[in-house]
Design an enzyme around this catalytic site. Structure first.
Site, PDB file in Angstrom:
ATOM      1  N   THR A  10      51.595  33.254  84.112  1.00 57.90           N
ATOM      2  CA  THR A  10      51.541  32.797  85.506  1.00 57.90           C
ATOM      3  C   THR A  10      52.872  33.093  86.193  1.00 57.90           C
ATOM      4  O   THR A  10      52.908  33.658  87.296  1.00 57.90           O
ATOM      5  CB  THR A  10      51.224  31.283  85.555  1.00 57.90           C
ATOM      6  OG1 THR A  10      49.934  31.086  84.972  1.00 57.90           O
ATOM      7  CG2 THR A  10      51.229  30.756  86.978  1.00 57.90           C
ATOM      8  N   CYS A  29      40.938  27.583  83.687  1.00 62.09           N
ATOM      9  CA  CYS A  29      41.651  27.241  84.920  1.00 62.09           C
ATOM     10  C   CYS A  29      40.669  26.872  86.019  1.00 62.09           C
ATOM     11  O   CYS A  29      40.987  26.103  86.907  1.00 62.09           O
ATOM     12  CB  CYS A  29      42.489  28.422  85.380  1.00 62.09           C
ATOM     13  SG  CYS A  29      43.212  29.340  84.036  1.00 62.09           S
TER      14      CYS A  29
HETATM   15  N1  PMP Z   1      46.383  36.189  83.555  1.00 57.85           N
HETATM   16  C1  PMP Z   1      45.298  36.202  82.781  1.00 57.85           C
HETATM   17  C2  PMP Z   1      44.406  37.402  82.783  1.00 57.85           C
HETATM   18  C3  PMP Z   1      44.999  35.103  81.974  1.00 57.85           C
HETATM   19  O1  PMP Z   1      43.919  35.114  81.183  1.00 57.85           O
HETATM   20  C4  PMP Z   1      45.860  33.979  81.987  1.00 57.85           C
HETATM   21  C5  PMP Z   1      45.565  32.744  81.159  1.00 57.85           C
HETATM   22  N2  PMP Z   1      44.291  32.181  81.435  1.00 57.85           N
HETATM   23  C6  PMP Z   1      46.988  34.021  82.823  1.00 57.85           C
HETATM   24  C7  PMP Z   1      47.220  35.143  83.574  1.00 57.85           C
HETATM   25  C8  PMP Z   1      47.955  32.864  82.870  1.00 57.85           C
HETATM   26  O2  PMP Z   1      48.663  32.823  81.662  1.00 57.85           O
HETATM   27  P1  PMP Z   1      49.639  31.658  81.223  1.00 57.85           P
HETATM   28  O3  PMP Z   1      48.766  30.593  80.664  1.00 57.85           O
HETATM   29  O4  PMP Z   1      50.540  32.282  80.183  1.00 57.85           O
HETATM   30  O5  PMP Z   1      50.416  31.215  82.413  1.00 57.85           O
END
Ligand code: PMP
Length: 364
Positions: free
Chosen positions: A67, A305
């Site tokens: 993120t 999410c």
């Molecule tokens: N991009 C993609 C394609 C993801 O699958 C995710 C996690 N669901 C994220 C970004 C965010 O990752 P993080 O949990 O490391 O912040």
């Protein structure tokens, strides 16, 4: 418990945990021996990851996960009055970061029924103000792999920065650099949560987003997550050994296809090896997830999410699924430690649950 939600997150591998337990305690910016020991571990981890991705260690900026890496890529490259080209199926950390850019416009290019973007649509969306193209490598909900190499050529010819969110693909497809900015996340590949990286090609203009320290080549201020970075490097190394993904995915697909009224969402040809997304006609995906949970099987409907929101997945919507088909979707995702027995156990539970839910609330 049968855990088939590895696209949400994965279990820490014991070797990763062991490596993290040996992390140095000092502040890597301190000049004394304790600080130097921590610095050495970080630079060693950076070099090992860089070697696998075939980039220079100086091109790796450690972050608190994908993120943050996505936000850094977007806010760090796009200036006021500029334009971004992205797709309708990106992760919210890309789509919402683009929406939050002040005084900028974003074009979200659509996808086909399999969730794939056509590079010529990306090309057509470019305007004289376009300063960034952001397209993910593999989709986190349906697993579709995007034609990022073709898009990279278009971006390069136009001298536009190209960002690739590889958070879901890293550890599942051969890990090598694509684009000028590439996002990685450790917890999707059996590493620790809240650590990741943005791989920044030398010469790419990138403004810092976070100030107050010179860490990470002045691109990301803040004391580094030493144990997290050490675990991340170990997870990247172990991911090179591969996993049982393709074999188990085929077993999962074969078993699911025997359930009446199942629809497979995504691409068969251009697919990450660990994700299977299906819709069961006439049943609510959330209800399936909850009923499976009661049977000890962890899966997800849409992405973790988005699971708090009642809106059907933006990815399935962009693929042209009707709202009731999108709401009926369930995502199964495999990990390196998944087994045939777990897949078979999950399949038996799914058959029971879907049959029961259909009996309770038959569709008209
Ligand atoms: N991009 C993609 C394609 C993801 O699958 C995710 C996690 N669901 C994220 C970004 C965010 O990752 P993080 O949990 O490391 O912040």
């Amino acid at each position: 418990m049968i855990y088939l939600d590895n696209a949400a997150t994965t279990r820490l591998r014991p070797e990763v945990m062991e490596a993290m337990a040996g992390a140095a305690e000092g502040n890597p910016s301190s000049i004394h021996a304790a600080g130097r020991a921590a610095r050495k571990q970080i630079e060693d981890a950076r070099e090992r990851i860089a070697q696998i991705v075939s980039v220079d260690p100086k091109e790796i900026v450690f972050t608190s996960g994908a993120t943050e890496a996505n936000n850094l890529a977007i806010f760090g490259t796009v200036g006021r009055g500029e334009h971004v080209v992205t797709t309708a199926v990106e992760h919210p950390s890309v789509l919402e970061a683009c929406a939050a850019l002040e005084g900028c416009e974003t074009t979200r290019v659509g996808v086909d029924g399999e969730g794939r973007v056509d590079p010529s649509d990306v090309e057509r969306a470019i305007t004289p103000r376009t300063s960034l193209i952001s397209v993910m490598l593999g989709n986190n909900e349906v697993g579709t792999i995007q034609p990022v190499e073709a898009i990279e050529q278009i971006a390069r010819a136009r001298r536009i920065a190209f960002h690739v969110d590889a958070a879901q693909a890293c550890g599942k497809v051969r890990l090598r650099r694509v684009g000028d900015l590439m996002t990685l996340s450790a917890h999707k590949m059996h590493g620790p949560k809240a650590v990741g990286a943005l791989v920044v090609r030398r010469g790419t203009r990138l403004r810092a987003r976070q100030f107050g320290g010179g860490q990470e080549f002045e691109r990301r201020a803040g004391t580094e997550n030493v144990a997290g970075i050490v675990g991340f490097a170990k997870a990247v190394e172990l991911a090179q050994q591969g996993g049982p993904f393709e074999r188990l995915r085929e077993r999962l697909r074969a078993g699911l296809s025997r359930i009446p009224g199942v629809r497979f969402n995504g691409s068969v040809r251009h697919a990450l090896p660990h994700i299977v997304n299906v819709s069961f006609r006439g049943v609510d995906g959330e209800a399936v997830v909850m009923a499976l949970d009661a049977e000890g099987v962890c899966v997800s409907s849409g992405s973790a999410c988005a699971s708090q929101s009642l809106r059907p997945s933006h990815v399935l919507e962009a693929m042209g699924l009707r709202p009731e088909e999108a709401r009926a979707s369930v995502r199964f995702s495999l990990g390196v430690d998944s087994t045939e027995e777990e897949v078979d156990g999950a399949l038996a539970a799914v058959a029971r649950v879907v049959e029961r839910l259909r009996r309770i609330s038959p569709v008209a």
